[in-house]
Design a protein around this motif. Structure first.
Motif, PDB file in Angstrom:
ATOM      1  N   GLU A 154     -23.452 -45.005 -11.246  1.00  0.00           N
ATOM      2  CA  GLU A 154     -22.032 -45.371 -11.198  1.00  0.00           C
ATOM      3  C   GLU A 154     -21.429 -45.061  -9.832  1.00  0.00           C
ATOM      4  O   GLU A 154     -20.591 -45.825  -9.326  1.00  0.00           O
ATOM      5  CB  GLU A 154     -21.264 -44.640 -12.302  1.00  0.00           C
ATOM      6  N   LEU A 155     -21.845 -43.958  -9.223  1.00  0.00           N
ATOM      7  CA  LEU A 155     -21.351 -43.629  -7.888  1.00  0.00           C
ATOM      8  C   LEU A 155     -21.779 -44.685  -6.874  1.00  0.00           C
ATOM      9  O   LEU A 155     -20.979 -45.136  -6.037  1.00  0.00           O
ATOM     10  CB  LEU A 155     -21.852 -42.245  -7.456  1.00  0.00           C
ATOM     11  N   ASN A 156     -23.045 -45.078  -6.929  1.00  0.00           N
ATOM     12  CA  ASN A 156     -23.547 -46.094  -6.001  1.00  0.00           C
ATOM     13  C   ASN A 156     -22.889 -47.449  -6.248  1.00  0.00           C
ATOM     14  O   ASN A 156     -22.548 -48.171  -5.300  1.00  0.00           O
ATOM     15  CB  ASN A 156     -25.069 -46.218  -6.125  1.00  0.00           C
ATOM     16  N   ILE A 188     -19.565 -32.611  -3.589  1.00  0.00           N
ATOM     17  CA  ILE A 188     -20.783 -32.354  -4.367  1.00  0.00           C
ATOM     18  C   ILE A 188     -20.391 -32.406  -5.845  1.00  0.00           C
ATOM     19  O   ILE A 188     -19.645 -31.548  -6.319  1.00  0.00           O
ATOM     20  CB  ILE A 188     -21.398 -30.975  -4.040  1.00  0.00           C
ATOM     21  N   PRO A 189     -20.849 -33.400  -6.595  1.00  0.00           N
ATOM     22  CA  PRO A 189     -20.549 -33.447  -8.024  1.00  0.00           C
ATOM     23  C   PRO A 189     -21.432 -32.462  -8.792  1.00  0.00           C
ATOM     24  O   PRO A 189     -22.625 -32.337  -8.508  1.00  0.00           O
ATOM     25  CB  PRO A 189     -20.868 -34.898  -8.411  1.00  0.00           C
ATOM     26  N   VAL A 190     -20.836 -31.765  -9.726  1.00  0.00           N
ATOM     27  CA  VAL A 190     -21.585 -30.832 -10.570  1.00  0.00           C
ATOM     28  C   VAL A 190     -21.235 -31.105 -12.030  1.00  0.00           C
ATOM     29  O   VAL A 190     -20.092 -31.415 -12.355  1.00  0.00           O
ATOM     30  CB  VAL A 190     -21.291 -29.353 -10.207  1.00  0.00           C
ATOM     31  N   PHE A 225     -16.126 -31.174 -10.691  1.00  0.00           N
ATOM     32  CA  PHE A 225     -16.678 -30.792 -11.993  1.00  0.00           C
ATOM     33  C   PHE A 225     -16.574 -31.978 -12.958  1.00  0.00           C
ATOM     34  O   PHE A 225     -15.487 -32.496 -13.214  1.00  0.00           O
ATOM     35  CB  PHE A 225     -15.921 -29.583 -12.559  1.00  0.00           C
ATOM     36  N   ILE A 226     -17.731 -32.371 -13.477  1.00  0.00           N
ATOM     37  CA  ILE A 226     -17.808 -33.504 -14.400  1.00  0.00           C
ATOM     38  C   ILE A 226     -17.943 -32.977 -15.819  1.00  0.00           C
ATOM     39  O   ILE A 226     -18.755 -32.090 -16.090  1.00  0.00           O
ATOM     40  CB  ILE A 226     -19.003 -34.411 -14.039  1.00  0.00           C
ATOM     41  N   CYS A 227     -17.145 -33.545 -16.705  1.00  0.00           N
ATOM     42  CA  CYS A 227     -17.180 -33.140 -18.107  1.00  0.00           C
ATOM     43  C   CYS A 227     -18.519 -33.558 -18.728  1.00  0.00           C
ATOM     44  O   CYS A 227     -18.956 -34.705 -18.565  1.00  0.00           O
ATOM     45  CB  CYS A 227     -16.026 -33.799 -18.849  1.00  0.00           C
ATOM     46  N   PRO A 228     -19.217 -32.638 -19.429  1.00  0.00           N
ATOM     47  CA  PRO A 228     -20.568 -32.937 -19.940  1.00  0.00           C
ATOM     48  C   PRO A 228     -20.541 -33.814 -21.195  1.00  0.00           C
ATOM     49  O   PRO A 228     -20.964 -33.403 -22.277  1.00  0.00           O
ATOM     50  CB  PRO A 228     -21.129 -31.543 -20.236  1.00  0.00           C
ATOM     51  N   THR A 229     -20.066 -35.039 -21.037  1.00  0.00           N
ATOM     52  CA  THR A 229     -19.997 -35.951 -22.188  1.00  0.00           C
ATOM     53  C   THR A 229     -21.338 -36.618 -22.469  1.00  0.00           C
ATOM     54  O   THR A 229     -21.635 -36.975 -23.600  1.00  0.00           O
ATOM     55  CB  THR A 229     -18.955 -37.044 -21.928  1.00  0.00           C
ATOM     56  N   ASP A 285     -12.490 -39.876 -12.571  1.00  0.00           N
ATOM     57  CA  ASP A 285     -13.481 -39.270 -11.682  1.00  0.00           C
ATOM     58  C   ASP A 285     -13.834 -40.218 -10.538  1.00  0.00           C
ATOM     59  O   ASP A 285     -13.883 -39.817  -9.369  1.00  0.00           O
ATOM     60  CB  ASP A 285     -14.747 -38.913 -12.472  1.00  0.00           C
ATOM     61  N   LEU A 286     -14.076 -41.473 -10.879  1.00  0.00           N
ATOM     62  CA  LEU A 286     -14.472 -42.448  -9.863  1.00  0.00           C
ATOM     63  C   LEU A 286     -13.351 -42.710  -8.869  1.00  0.00           C
ATOM     64  O   LEU A 286     -13.575 -42.744  -7.655  1.00  0.00           O
ATOM     65  CB  LEU A 286     -14.890 -43.765 -10.537  1.00  0.00           C
ATOM     66  N   VAL A 287     -12.132 -42.874  -9.381  1.00  0.00           N
ATOM     67  CA  VAL A 287     -10.996 -43.147  -8.494  1.00  0.00           C
ATOM     68  C   VAL A 287     -10.755 -41.970  -7.548  1.00  0.00           C
ATOM     69  O   VAL A 287     -10.561 -42.148  -6.342  1.00  0.00           O
ATOM     70  CB  VAL A 287      -9.722 -43.442  -9.316  1.00  0.00           C
ATOM     71  N   CYS A 288     -10.776 -40.757  -8.092  1.00  0.00           N
ATOM     72  CA  CYS A 288     -10.506 -39.568  -7.270  1.00  0.00           C
ATOM     73  C   CYS A 288     -11.578 -39.381  -6.200  1.00  0.00           C
ATOM     74  O   CYS A 288     -11.266 -39.166  -5.029  1.00  0.00           O
ATOM     75  CB  CYS A 288     -10.418 -38.335  -8.166  1.00  0.00           C
ATOM     76  N   MET A 289     -12.846 -39.479  -6.577  1.00  0.00           N
ATOM     77  CA  MET A 289     -13.928 -39.293  -5.592  1.00  0.00           C
ATOM     78  C   MET A 289     -13.918 -40.388  -4.535  1.00  0.00           C
ATOM     79  O   MET A 289     -14.225 -40.143  -3.370  1.00  0.00           O
ATOM     80  CB  MET A 289     -15.282 -39.225  -6.299  1.00  0.00           C
ATOM     81  N   LYS A 290     -13.542 -41.608  -4.936  1.00  0.00           N
ATOM     82  CA  LYS A 290     -13.455 -42.699  -3.970  1.00  0.00           C
ATOM     83  C   LYS A 290     -12.357 -42.440  -2.948  1.00  0.00           C
ATOM     84  O   LYS A 290     -12.506 -42.743  -1.758  1.00  0.00           O
ATOM     85  CB  LYS A 290     -13.203 -44.025  -4.708  1.00  0.00           C
TER      86      LYS A 290
END
Length: 419
Positions: A205-207, A181-183, A155-159, A167-172
Motif C-alpha cells: 500500500e505504501l508503494n 519509520i512505520p512500526v 505507529f500502525i494499529c495491529p488490525t 495513515d496513508l494521507v498523513c505519511m504522504k
C-alpha cells in the motif's frame, strides 16, 4: 576580484598527490572531531504518531531504558495537540539531549480530515525556527536548541487488514519533511502468519500510494549488509513493556499473559531489538544528517524562493545572494515610491473632491441664507404694512371716538337750554 574568482572556479581543478617525508599529525583530526562532539553533546528528536492507546510512551521508555513519566491522554480531545518534552540522558561520557514529541488525540476525532495538519505545521515551525536563527547576523547555531524532528515513528494499529486512509494521507504529507519509520504497535496481538501478511500488505500500500519511508543507508560497507537485511524487516513489529520478570538469574522486560510471556528483547517474539539497533546504535547520525541535508534543505530552498531569492537570474546565469538582495531592495524601493506616488495622487484627488464638496455645501448654504434673507425682508415688509394699517385703524378709531364725544356734548347742551 569577483570576476577573477569566478574565472578560477570555472576552471577544472587538478589535484596532485604528494608524499610527506615525515609524520605531520593531521591523522588525529578524527579524534579531535570525536572529542569535540563528545564535549558538545548530541541532539536527537523523535516524533511518535499514532492513535491513543497504541503504546507510544511505553515504547519510548523501553527504547531508552528509562521512565519518562508521561501521563496517559484521554480519547475526548476535540483536536490534535503536540506535546514535546526534552530530557538530558547520559551513557558513559556521552550526553544526549533527547526530545520526544507526542501527538496527543491523533485519530480520536469523528472528522479526521485535518488530523495531519497540526503535525505538518509543527514540523514546519521547527524548520522555520532554525532558518530564522541561520539568517541572523549574529548566529548561535551551536548553542541554540535544534528542535528539528530527526525521525518519525508512525505507529500502525495491529488490525491485520492494511493501512487506514488516515495513515496513508498523513505519511504522504510527511515523507518529504521527515524520516518515517512505520512500526506495528502491540504486535503480540496478532499471529506470526498474520503478521507477515500484514507487513507485506503495508509495504504494498505504501508503494502503491507513492509514500517514501526512511531506508537505512547501504553506501557504508561496514553496515551495508546489516542495513540491507533490516530494510526488508520494515515495518518493525514491536512490543513495549515497563514491567520486568525474572528469567533464570536475569531480569528482562516482558509482558505477562495467562497463556505465556512475551519477551521484549527476544527477536523471535518481536522486532524491538532490530528497531533499537537501527534507530539508536547504527543509524542515528545518518537520520540527523538526512534531516539537515535533505528535508531541511528542501524546506529552506522553498522558503528562500518564496522570499524571492534564487541562484540564477532570468537569463539562467548564476547570481549572488548580494545581487539578489540589491535587486529586491531596488524593486522594493521602486514599489514603495510607486505606492507613495499613488497615495499622494489619491490624497490630492480626495482633497479636490472634498474641496468641491465643501464649495457645493457653501453654495447651498449661501442660497439658503439668501432665501432666508428674502423671506425675512418679505416678512418685515408685511409686518410694516400691518403696523401702518393698524396705526391708521387706530387713528380712525380715535377720530370717530372724538366725533362721538363731541356729538354727545352738543346733545347734552341742547337738552339743558330747553329746560
Amino acid at each position: 576580484m569577483a570576476a577573477e574568482v569566478d574565472f578560477v572556479n570555472k576552471k577544472e581543478v587538478h589535484l596532485r598527490t604528494l608524499k610527506q617525508s615525515g609524520h605531520v599529525g593531521f591523522d588525529s583530526l578524527p579524534d579531535q572531531l570525536v572529542n569535540k562532539s563528545v564535549q558538545n553533546g548530541f541532539v536527537f528528536n523523535v516524533m511518535c504518531i499514532g492513535e491513543t492507546g497504541l503504546g507510544k510512551s511505553t515504547l519510548m521508555d523501553t527504547l531508552f531504558n528509562t521512565s519518562f513519566e508521561s501521563t496517559p491522554s484521554p480519547h475526548t480531545l476535540p483536536s490534535v495537540k503536540l506535546k514535546a518534552h526534552t530530557y538530558e540522558l547520559q551513557e558513559s561520557n556521552v550526553r544526549l539531549k533527547l526530545t520526544i514529541c507526542d501527538t496527543v488525540g491523533y485519530g480520536d476525532q469523528i472528522n479526521k480530515d485535518d488530523s495531519f495538519k497540526a503535525v505538518v505545521d509543527y514540523i514546519d515551525a521547527q524548520f522555520e525556527n532554525y532558518l530564522q536563527e541561520e539568517l541572523k547576523i549574529k548566529r548561535s547555531l551551536v548553542t541554540c536548541h535544534d528542535s528539528r524532528i530527526h525521525i518519525c515513528l508512525y505507529f500502525i494499529c495491529p488490525t491485520g487488514h492494511g493501512l487506514k486512509s488516515l495513515d496513508l494521507v498523513c505519511m504522504k504529507k510527511l515523507d518529504s519533511k521527515v524520516n518515517i519509520i512505520p512500526v506495528i504497535a502491540k504486535a503480540d496481538t496478532i499471529s506470526k502468519v498474520e503478521l507477515q501478511r500484514f507487513k507485506a500488505k503495508i509495504i504494498q500500500e505504501l508503494n502503491t500510494n507513492g509514500v517514501h519511508i526512511y531506508q537505512f543507508p547501504t553506501d557504508d560497507e561496514t553496515v551495508a549488509e546489516t542495513n540491507t537485511s533490516m530494510n526488508s524487516h520494515i515495518p518493525f513489529a514491536v512490543v513495549g513493556s515497563t514491567e520486568f520478570i525474572k528469567v533464570g538469574n536475569k531480569l528482562i522486560r516482558a509482558r505477562q499473559y495467562p497463556w505465556g510471556t512475551v519477551q521484549v528483547e527476544n527477536e523471535t517474539h518481536c522486532d524491538f531489538v532490530k528497531l533499537r539497533e537501527m534507530l539508536i546504535r547504527t543509524n542515528m547520525e545518518d537520520m540527523r544528517e538526512k534531516t539537515h541535508t535533505r528535508h531541511y534543505e528542501l524546506y529552506r530552498q522553498k522558503r528562500l524562493e518564496q522570499m524571492g531569492f534564487s541562484d540564477v537570474d532570468s537569463e539562467n546565469k548564476p547570481i549572488s545572494f548580494q545581487q539578489t538582495f540589491e535587486a529586491k531592495r531596488s524593486n522594493h524601493l521602486a514599489e514603495l515610491q510607486s505606492k507613495e506616488e499613488e497615495v499622494r495622487q489619491m490624497f490630492v484627488q480626495r482633497v479636490k473632491e472634498k474641496e468641491a464638496e465643501l464649495k457645493e455645501s457653501e453654495k447651498d448654504l449661501h442660497a439658503k441664507f439668501e432665501k432666508l434673507k428674502r423671506d425675512h425682508a418679505e416678512e418685515k415688509r408685511k409686518l410694516e404694512e400691518s403696523r401702518k394699517a393698524l396705526e391708521e385703524d387706530y387713528l380712525d378709531f380715535q377720530r370717530r371716538k372724538q366725533q362721538l364725544a363731541t356729538a354727545h356734548h352738543t346733545l347734552t347742551l341742547g337738552k339743558s337750554k330747553k329746560k
